[in-house]
Design a protein around this motif. Structure first.
Motif, mmCIF file in Angstrom:
data_model
loop_
_atom_site.group_PDB
_atom_site.id
_atom_site.type_symbol
_atom_site.label_atom_id
_atom_site.label_comp_id
_atom_site.label_asym_id
_atom_site.label_seq_id
_atom_site.Cartn_x
_atom_site.Cartn_y
_atom_site.Cartn_z
ATOM 1 N N LYS A 241 75.310 99.692 46.077
ATOM 2 C CA LYS A 241 76.368 100.675 45.844
ATOM 3 C C LYS A 241 75.773 102.013 45.416
ATOM 4 O O LYS A 241 75.024 102.092 44.460
ATOM 5 C CB LYS A 241 77.340 100.183 44.770
ATOM 6 C CG LYS A 241 78.060 98.877 45.125
ATOM 7 C CD LYS A 241 78.979 99.063 46.319
ATOM 8 C CE LYS A 241 79.738 97.773 46.630
ATOM 9 N NZ LYS A 241 80.615 97.926 47.824
ATOM 10 N N THR A 242 76.126 103.058 46.167
ATOM 11 C CA THR A 242 75.620 104.395 45.868
ATOM 12 C C THR A 242 76.714 105.317 45.353
ATOM 13 O O THR A 242 76.424 106.400 44.844
ATOM 14 C CB THR A 242 75.012 105.032 47.129
ATOM 15 O OG1 THR A 242 76.070 105.238 48.087
ATOM 16 C CG2 THR A 242 73.949 104.133 47.736
ATOM 17 N N GLY A 243 77.979 104.923 45.540
ATOM 18 C CA GLY A 243 79.087 105.816 45.206
ATOM 19 C C GLY A 243 79.547 106.614 46.408
ATOM 20 O O GLY A 243 80.572 107.295 46.355
ATOM 21 N N ASP A 244 78.804 106.520 47.512
ATOM 22 C CA ASP A 244 79.160 107.190 48.753
ATOM 23 C C ASP A 244 79.543 106.118 49.763
ATOM 24 O O ASP A 244 78.731 105.247 50.096
ATOM 25 C CB ASP A 244 77.974 108.014 49.257
ATOM 26 C CG ASP A 244 78.287 108.794 50.528
ATOM 27 O OD1 ASP A 244 78.490 108.147 51.574
ATOM 28 O OD2 ASP A 244 78.314 110.031 50.479
ATOM 29 N N LEU B 26 74.038 100.609 54.095
ATOM 30 C CA LEU B 26 73.318 99.574 53.362
ATOM 31 C C LEU B 26 73.855 98.185 53.689
ATOM 32 O O LEU B 26 73.096 97.228 53.850
ATOM 33 C CB LEU B 26 73.421 99.833 51.854
ATOM 34 C CG LEU B 26 72.659 101.047 51.330
ATOM 35 C CD1 LEU B 26 73.031 101.313 49.876
ATOM 36 C CD2 LEU B 26 71.147 100.821 51.456
ATOM 37 N N SER B 27 75.165 98.077 53.801
ATOM 38 C CA SER B 27 75.779 96.787 54.092
ATOM 39 C C SER B 27 75.398 96.284 55.481
ATOM 40 O O SER B 27 75.031 95.111 55.649
ATOM 41 C CB SER B 27 77.306 96.906 53.988
ATOM 42 O OG SER B 27 77.926 95.687 54.325
ATOM 43 N N ASP B 28 75.448 97.156 56.473
ATOM 44 C CA ASP B 28 75.121 96.732 57.834
ATOM 45 C C ASP B 28 73.631 96.459 57.993
ATOM 46 O O ASP B 28 73.229 95.606 58.794
ATOM 47 C CB ASP B 28 75.590 97.782 58.845
ATOM 48 C CG ASP B 28 77.098 97.726 59.074
ATOM 49 O OD1 ASP B 28 77.746 96.810 58.525
ATOM 50 O OD2 ASP B 28 77.625 98.602 59.786
ATOM 51 N N ASP C 14 64.706 99.157 46.292
ATOM 52 C CA ASP C 14 64.404 100.584 46.526
ATOM 53 C C ASP C 14 64.962 101.039 47.876
ATOM 54 O O ASP C 14 64.303 101.725 48.651
ATOM 55 C CB ASP C 14 62.891 100.838 46.481
ATOM 56 C CG ASP C 14 62.316 100.699 45.086
ATOM 57 O OD1 ASP C 14 63.123 100.643 44.127
ATOM 58 O OD2 ASP C 14 61.078 100.631 44.946
ATOM 59 N N ARG C 15 66.209 100.690 48.126
ATOM 60 C CA ARG C 15 66.861 101.009 49.392
ATOM 61 C C ARG C 15 67.488 102.401 49.291
ATOM 62 O O ARG C 15 68.377 102.641 48.490
ATOM 63 C CB ARG C 15 67.912 99.951 49.712
ATOM 64 C CG ARG C 15 67.321 98.543 49.753
ATOM 65 C CD ARG C 15 68.404 97.480 49.763
ATOM 66 N NE ARG C 15 69.080 97.419 51.045
ATOM 67 C CZ ARG C 15 70.369 97.133 51.198
ATOM 68 N NH1 ARG C 15 71.140 96.935 50.135
ATOM 69 N NH2 ARG C 15 70.898 97.061 52.403
ATOM 70 N N GLU C 16 67.023 103.317 50.115
ATOM 71 C CA GLU C 16 67.465 104.711 50.050
ATOM 72 C C GLU C 16 67.942 105.186 51.422
ATOM 73 O O GLU C 16 67.218 105.087 52.414
ATOM 74 C CB GLU C 16 66.342 105.610 49.546
ATOM 75 C CG GLU C 16 65.895 105.284 48.111
ATOM 76 C CD GLU C 16 64.877 106.268 47.590
ATOM 77 O OE1 GLU C 16 64.576 107.261 48.314
ATOM 78 O OE2 GLU C 16 64.390 106.071 46.470
ATOM 79 N N VAL C 17 69.158 105.711 51.441
ATOM 80 C CA VAL C 17 69.778 106.178 52.684
ATOM 81 C C VAL C 17 69.750 107.699 52.758
ATOM 82 O O VAL C 17 70.045 108.382 51.776
ATOM 83 C CB VAL C 17 71.242 105.708 52.779
ATOM 84 C CG1 VAL C 17 71.890 106.232 54.073
ATOM 85 C CG2 VAL C 17 71.331 104.192 52.711
ATOM 86 N N THR C 18 69.410 108.219 53.919
ATOM 87 C CA THR C 18 69.484 109.653 54.195
ATOM 88 C C THR C 18 70.387 109.843 55.407
ATOM 89 O O THR C 18 70.041 109.429 56.521
ATOM 90 C CB THR C 18 68.098 110.249 54.480
ATOM 91 O OG1 THR C 18 67.230 110.022 53.373
ATOM 92 C CG2 THR C 18 68.201 111.749 54.731
ATOM 93 N N LEU C 19 71.547 110.460 55.196
ATOM 94 C CA LEU C 19 72.467 110.692 56.305
ATOM 95 C C LEU C 19 71.973 111.853 57.160
ATOM 96 O O LEU C 19 71.572 112.893 56.643
ATOM 97 C CB LEU C 19 73.873 110.980 55.779
ATOM 98 C CG LEU C 19 74.516 109.854 54.961
ATOM 99 C CD1 LEU C 19 75.894 110.288 54.469
ATOM 100 C CD2 LEU C 19 74.613 108.576 55.783
#
Length: 218
Positions: free
Chosen positions: A77-80, A87-89, A145-150
Protein backbone atom coordinates in the motif's frame (compact mmCIF):
# COMPACT_ATOMS: atom_id res chain seq x y z
CA UNK A 1 -10.65 -7.98 -25.10
CA UNK A 2 -6.92 -8.66 -25.11
CA UNK A 3 -5.37 -11.86 -26.31
CA UNK A 4 -3.36 -14.16 -24.05
CA UNK A 5 -1.36 -17.32 -24.74
CA UNK A 6 -1.78 -20.56 -22.85
CA UNK A 7 1.09 -22.57 -21.46
CA UNK A 8 -0.06 -26.06 -22.44
CA UNK A 9 1.71 -26.27 -25.79
CA UNK A 10 4.63 -24.00 -24.95
CA UNK A 11 5.88 -25.95 -21.95
CA UNK A 12 6.56 -29.00 -24.11
CA UNK A 13 9.38 -27.15 -25.88
CA UNK A 14 12.94 -27.06 -24.62
CA UNK A 15 13.53 -23.70 -23.00
CA UNK A 16 17.23 -24.04 -22.28
CA UNK A 17 20.08 -26.39 -23.04
CA UNK A 18 21.13 -26.59 -19.39
CA UNK A 19 18.72 -27.84 -16.73
CA UNK A 20 20.33 -26.09 -13.76
CA UNK A 21 17.19 -24.35 -12.32
CA UNK A 22 19.12 -21.12 -11.98
CA UNK A 23 17.51 -17.86 -13.03
CA UNK A 24 18.50 -16.39 -16.36
CA UNK A 25 19.75 -13.35 -14.51
CA UNK A 26 22.03 -15.38 -12.23
CA UNK A 27 25.53 -13.94 -12.29
CA UNK A 28 26.98 -17.04 -10.63
CA UNK A 29 29.62 -18.27 -13.06
CA UNK A 30 28.95 -21.87 -12.07
CA UNK A 31 25.45 -21.56 -13.51
CA UNK A 32 24.04 -23.62 -10.62
CA UNK A 33 21.68 -22.39 -7.96
CA UNK A 34 18.75 -24.40 -6.63
CA UNK A 35 16.97 -21.49 -4.92
CA UNK A 36 13.44 -20.66 -5.97
CA UNK A 37 14.07 -17.86 -8.43
CA UNK A 38 10.32 -17.69 -8.98
CA UNK A 39 11.21 -15.71 -11.91
CA UNK A 40 13.19 -15.04 -15.00
CA UNK A 41 14.65 -12.33 -17.18
CA UNK A 42 13.46 -10.52 -20.26
CA UNK A 43 15.66 -12.54 -22.60
CA UNK A 44 13.61 -13.96 -25.46
CA UNK A 45 12.76 -17.65 -25.16
CA UNK A 46 12.39 -20.35 -27.79
CA UNK A 47 8.84 -21.20 -26.71
CA UNK A 48 6.05 -20.27 -29.13
CA UNK A 49 2.87 -19.56 -27.15
CA UNK A 50 -0.55 -20.14 -28.68
CA UNK A 51 -2.96 -17.19 -28.33
CA UNK A 52 -6.44 -17.49 -26.85
CA UNK A 53 -9.05 -15.09 -25.53
CA UNK A 54 -8.48 -13.34 -22.19
CA UNK A 55 -10.94 -12.93 -19.36
CA UNK A 56 -12.14 -9.57 -18.11
CA UNK A 57 -10.68 -7.85 -15.04
CA UNK A 58 -13.84 -8.74 -13.11
CA UNK A 59 -13.17 -12.39 -13.92
CA UNK A 60 -9.48 -12.68 -13.09
CA UNK A 61 -8.00 -16.18 -12.95
CA UNK A 62 -7.87 -17.56 -9.42
CA UNK A 63 -4.30 -18.34 -8.39
CA UNK A 64 -3.55 -20.87 -5.68
CA UNK A 65 -0.21 -22.23 -4.52
CA UNK A 66 0.55 -25.56 -2.84
CA UNK A 67 0.59 -25.57 0.96
CA UNK A 68 4.38 -25.97 1.07
CA UNK A 69 5.10 -22.80 -0.92
CA UNK A 70 4.60 -19.29 0.47
CA UNK A 71 5.22 -15.93 -1.22
CA UNK A 72 5.26 -12.85 1.00
CA UNK A 73 4.90 -9.41 -0.62
CA UNK A 74 5.75 -6.30 1.40
CA UNK A 75 5.04 -2.62 0.63
CA UNK A 76 1.60 -3.37 -0.84
CA UNK A 77 0.00 0.00 0.00
CA UNK A 78 1.40 3.35 -1.12
CA UNK A 79 -1.67 5.56 -0.70
CA UNK A 80 -1.87 5.92 -4.49
CA UNK A 81 -4.56 3.76 -6.10
CA UNK A 82 -2.71 3.39 -9.41
CA UNK A 83 0.59 2.40 -7.79
CA UNK A 84 -1.23 -0.04 -5.54
CA UNK A 85 -2.81 -1.65 -8.61
CA UNK A 86 0.64 -2.02 -10.20
CA UNK A 87 1.98 -3.67 -7.05
CA UNK A 88 -1.00 -5.99 -6.83
CA UNK A 89 -0.77 -7.18 -10.43
CA UNK A 90 2.98 -7.65 -10.09
CA UNK A 91 2.42 -9.88 -7.06
CA UNK A 92 -0.14 -11.89 -9.00
CA UNK A 93 2.35 -12.19 -11.85
CA UNK A 94 4.98 -13.72 -9.57
CA UNK A 95 2.41 -16.06 -8.04
CA UNK A 96 1.17 -17.05 -11.51
CA UNK A 97 4.60 -18.25 -12.60
CA UNK A 98 5.03 -20.34 -9.46
CA UNK A 99 1.51 -21.75 -9.80
CA UNK A 100 2.38 -23.03 -13.28
CA UNK A 101 5.65 -24.52 -12.03
CA UNK A 102 4.06 -26.26 -9.05
CA UNK A 103 1.11 -27.60 -11.04
CA UNK A 104 -1.74 -25.66 -9.43
CA UNK A 105 -2.26 -23.88 -12.77
CA UNK A 106 -1.15 -26.56 -15.27
CA UNK A 107 -2.46 -24.67 -18.32
CA UNK A 108 -0.70 -21.47 -17.29
CA UNK A 109 -3.82 -19.34 -17.74
CA UNK A 110 -2.67 -16.78 -15.17
CA UNK A 111 0.75 -16.44 -16.81
CA UNK A 112 -0.83 -15.20 -20.04
CA UNK A 113 -3.11 -12.92 -18.07
CA UNK A 114 -0.36 -11.09 -16.16
CA UNK A 115 2.49 -11.19 -18.72
CA UNK A 116 3.04 -9.93 -22.23
CA UNK A 117 5.94 -9.53 -24.67
CA UNK A 118 9.42 -10.53 -23.54
CA UNK A 119 8.28 -11.11 -19.96
CA UNK A 120 5.79 -13.68 -21.21
CA UNK A 121 8.46 -15.46 -23.26
CA UNK A 122 10.75 -15.56 -20.24
CA UNK A 123 8.01 -16.83 -17.92
CA UNK A 124 7.14 -19.67 -20.30
CA UNK A 125 10.82 -20.59 -20.63
CA UNK A 126 11.26 -20.62 -16.87
CA UNK A 127 8.29 -22.94 -16.37
CA UNK A 128 9.49 -25.22 -19.18
CA UNK A 129 12.91 -25.48 -17.58
CA UNK A 130 11.39 -26.84 -14.38
CA UNK A 131 9.15 -29.21 -16.35
CA UNK A 132 12.05 -30.60 -18.33
CA UNK A 133 14.02 -31.15 -15.12
CA UNK A 134 11.09 -32.87 -13.40
CA UNK A 135 11.25 -30.33 -10.60
CA UNK A 136 8.92 -28.09 -8.65
CA UNK A 137 9.26 -25.51 -5.83
CA UNK A 138 8.92 -25.57 -2.08
CA UNK A 139 9.64 -23.25 0.85
CA UNK A 140 9.12 -19.50 0.85
CA UNK A 141 10.26 -16.28 -0.79
CA UNK A 142 9.94 -12.68 0.38
CA UNK A 143 9.57 -9.65 -1.92
CA UNK A 144 10.42 -6.25 -0.48
CA UNK A 145 11.61 -2.69 -1.25
CA UNK A 146 8.98 -2.56 -3.99
CA UNK A 147 8.98 0.87 -5.64
CA UNK A 148 6.70 2.02 -8.45
CA UNK A 149 7.46 4.83 -10.90
CA UNK A 150 4.50 5.84 -13.06
CA UNK A 151 5.45 6.71 -16.64
CA UNK A 152 2.07 7.82 -17.89
CA UNK A 153 -1.47 6.50 -17.62
CA UNK A 154 -0.67 3.06 -19.01
CA UNK A 155 3.01 2.41 -18.24
CA UNK A 156 5.00 1.98 -15.05
CA UNK A 157 8.39 0.87 -13.81
CA UNK A 158 8.71 -1.35 -10.76
CA UNK A 159 11.86 -2.40 -8.93
CA UNK A 160 11.96 -4.81 -6.02
CA UNK A 161 14.11 -7.28 -4.13
CA UNK A 162 13.60 -10.96 -3.38
CA UNK A 163 14.95 -13.04 -0.53
CA UNK A 164 14.98 -16.66 -1.75
CA UNK A 165 17.08 -18.04 1.10
CA UNK A 166 14.24 -20.29 2.27
CA UNK A 167 13.08 -21.40 -1.17
CA UNK A 168 14.26 -24.56 -2.91
CA UNK A 169 13.62 -26.83 -5.86
CA UNK A 170 12.09 -30.26 -5.24
CA UNK A 171 12.15 -33.42 -7.34
CA UNK A 172 8.59 -34.23 -8.39
CA UNK A 173 9.06 -38.00 -8.35
CA UNK A 174 11.14 -38.50 -5.21
CA UNK A 175 10.08 -35.44 -3.24
CA UNK A 176 13.73 -34.76 -2.45
CA UNK A 177 14.39 -31.10 -1.68
CA UNK A 178 17.64 -29.54 -2.92
CA UNK A 179 18.53 -27.50 0.13
CA UNK A 180 21.38 -25.05 -0.32
CA UNK A 181 22.92 -22.58 2.15
CA UNK A 182 22.04 -18.90 2.12
CA UNK A 183 24.57 -16.86 0.16
CA UNK A 184 24.62 -13.50 -1.58
CA UNK A 185 22.96 -15.23 -4.54
CA UNK A 186 19.90 -15.85 -2.38
CA UNK A 187 19.05 -12.18 -2.93
CA UNK A 188 17.75 -10.96 -6.28
CA UNK A 189 17.03 -7.48 -7.61
CA UNK A 190 14.27 -7.12 -10.19
CA UNK A 191 13.80 -4.26 -12.64
CA UNK A 192 10.48 -4.52 -14.46
CA UNK A 193 8.14 -2.67 -16.76
CA UNK A 194 4.37 -3.03 -16.63
CA UNK A 195 1.84 -1.87 -19.23
CA UNK A 196 -1.88 -1.50 -18.60
CA UNK A 197 -3.84 -3.40 -21.22
CA UNK A 198 -7.30 -2.40 -22.54
CA UNK A 199 -8.92 -4.63 -19.90
CA UNK A 200 -7.24 -2.64 -17.13
CA UNK A 201 -4.68 -5.30 -16.16
CA UNK A 202 -1.12 -4.18 -15.40
CA UNK A 203 0.82 -6.79 -17.36
CA UNK A 204 4.55 -7.25 -16.90
CA UNK A 205 6.16 -6.68 -20.29
CA UNK A 206 9.83 -6.67 -19.35
CA UNK A 207 11.66 -8.19 -16.39
CA UNK A 208 15.38 -8.30 -15.67
CA UNK A 209 16.82 -9.98 -12.58
CA UNK A 210 20.24 -9.51 -10.98
CA UNK A 211 21.20 -12.26 -8.58
CA UNK A 212 23.53 -11.33 -5.72
CA UNK A 213 22.63 -7.63 -5.96
CA UNK A 214 24.18 -5.63 -3.13
CA UNK A 215 21.13 -3.39 -2.63
CA UNK A 216 18.98 -6.38 -1.67
CA UNK A 217 21.26 -7.93 0.92
CA UNK A 218 20.72 -7.37 4.66
Amino acid sequence: MTRRPTLLAAITLTAAAALSLSACGNDDSSGKNDKIAGADTSEEASASPTPSTSTAVSDRPKITLPSDLTLDFEDTKTGDAVKDAVLSDNAERMRAVDAAITGTDPKGEAIGYYNTGKALDAALAWVAEFKDAGATMTGSARYYDREVTLKGKTSAGLTFCADEGKGFSKDKKTGKVSRTPVTKNSYVFYNTRLDKNPDGVWQTSQIISTRGAAQCQP
